[in-house]
Design an enzyme around this catalytic site. Sequence first.
Site, PDB file in Angstrom:
ATOM      1  N   LYS A  59       0.846  -1.190   0.000  1.00  0.00           N
ATOM      2  CA  LYS A  59       0.000   0.000   0.000  1.00  0.00           C
ATOM      3  C   LYS A  59       0.885   1.245   0.000  1.00  0.00           C
ATOM      4  O   LYS A  59       1.812   1.378   0.793  1.00  0.00           O
ATOM      5  CB  LYS A  59      -0.881  -0.019   1.250  1.00  0.00           C
TER       6      LYS A  59
ATOM      7  N   ARG B 255      -4.347 -10.198   9.499  1.00  0.00           N
ATOM      8  CA  ARG B 255      -3.294  -9.175   9.683  1.00  0.00           C
ATOM      9  C   ARG B 255      -3.416  -8.543  11.066  1.00  0.00           C
ATOM     10  O   ARG B 255      -2.406  -8.352  11.759  1.00  0.00           O
ATOM     11  CB  ARG B 255      -3.416  -8.125   8.584  1.00  0.00           C
TER      12      ARG B 255
END
Length: 331
Positions: free
Chosen positions: A169, A273
């Site tokens: 990201k 995550r």
Amino acid sequence: MEDVPRPLPSSPTKFMDRLRAFMRARRLAYRTEETYCRWIRDYIRFHNMQRPERLNSEHIDVWLRHLACDRSVSINTQKTALNAAVFLYRQFLQRDIGTLNFTRANKGRKLPVVFNHEEAMRVLSFLRGASWLAASLMYGSGLRVMEAVRLRIRDIDFEQRSLTVNEAKGNKARRTLLPTSLVAPLQAQVEMAAALHRRDHEEGFGAIYAPINGRQNNDTAWLYLFPAAELAYCPRMQVMRRHHIREQQVRRAVARAIGKANINKAASCHTFRHSFATDLLASGTDIRNIQELLGHGNVRTTMIYTHVIGKHTEGSISPLDRELQSRSSGT
């Protein structure tokens, strides 16, 4: 191939094509390009397709207020829309929009949903193949689903027991843990990807896309770790080639596994995550180290996990229990 930039005209004339060309010249991540373009289109449609050059800060305020009050978007969603508008005017159109005065979204921040270890392993037990290995990397290495499916063979360092997340990201590369328990499955996956590429090459479809220069090459280290089952047309290279599996494929498999595991939580791929982070924090890993492993730009983002596991209350005593503690220490 939703993460491969579509080719643009050599001399773009349409507004959105010119905007995209401007973004690419400044090397914005393609996902950022897509997000900004989506919000800018929303802004233009909201104002009845008027050209942005004819609008001003008041129009931006009205749109952002609409997002908060009428569409009830979250704080972060409104911030993303604001960033898109600011980029449009200050960077692309080079216009000063002055001070904005809009109603800010006030949807409260929610704590991340996490699995305990037993729950995570139960969900993984209902997964198979590439979906199992991708989900195992989300839990064992803290990857996002996007990062897992985009892994390439070159990103795995078996000797150092580490993964390099290059297509992350915001285009922020980072290194994270490679679980020892996944070494053998990953080696088998590498061999499978290489064998599939050899077959594609023999059939004339062996093009490998390297994002570092946007061109094809013959270096098999650039092969995707999780190749798609079918060949697809690549609009950038204008050839048939094998891309990676889709994020949605893994998301659906994980959603089915969560149901089979009878996990009554609003869980998803991203829960793995979150669980990676909370497990490390609970085991005593320094918050700064966790920040680096997750790739957070600001440690304040990582600090939310202290609230999930209650670490922020360490050493605190409820006022209601102080007298009880005093009595216990006096006896």
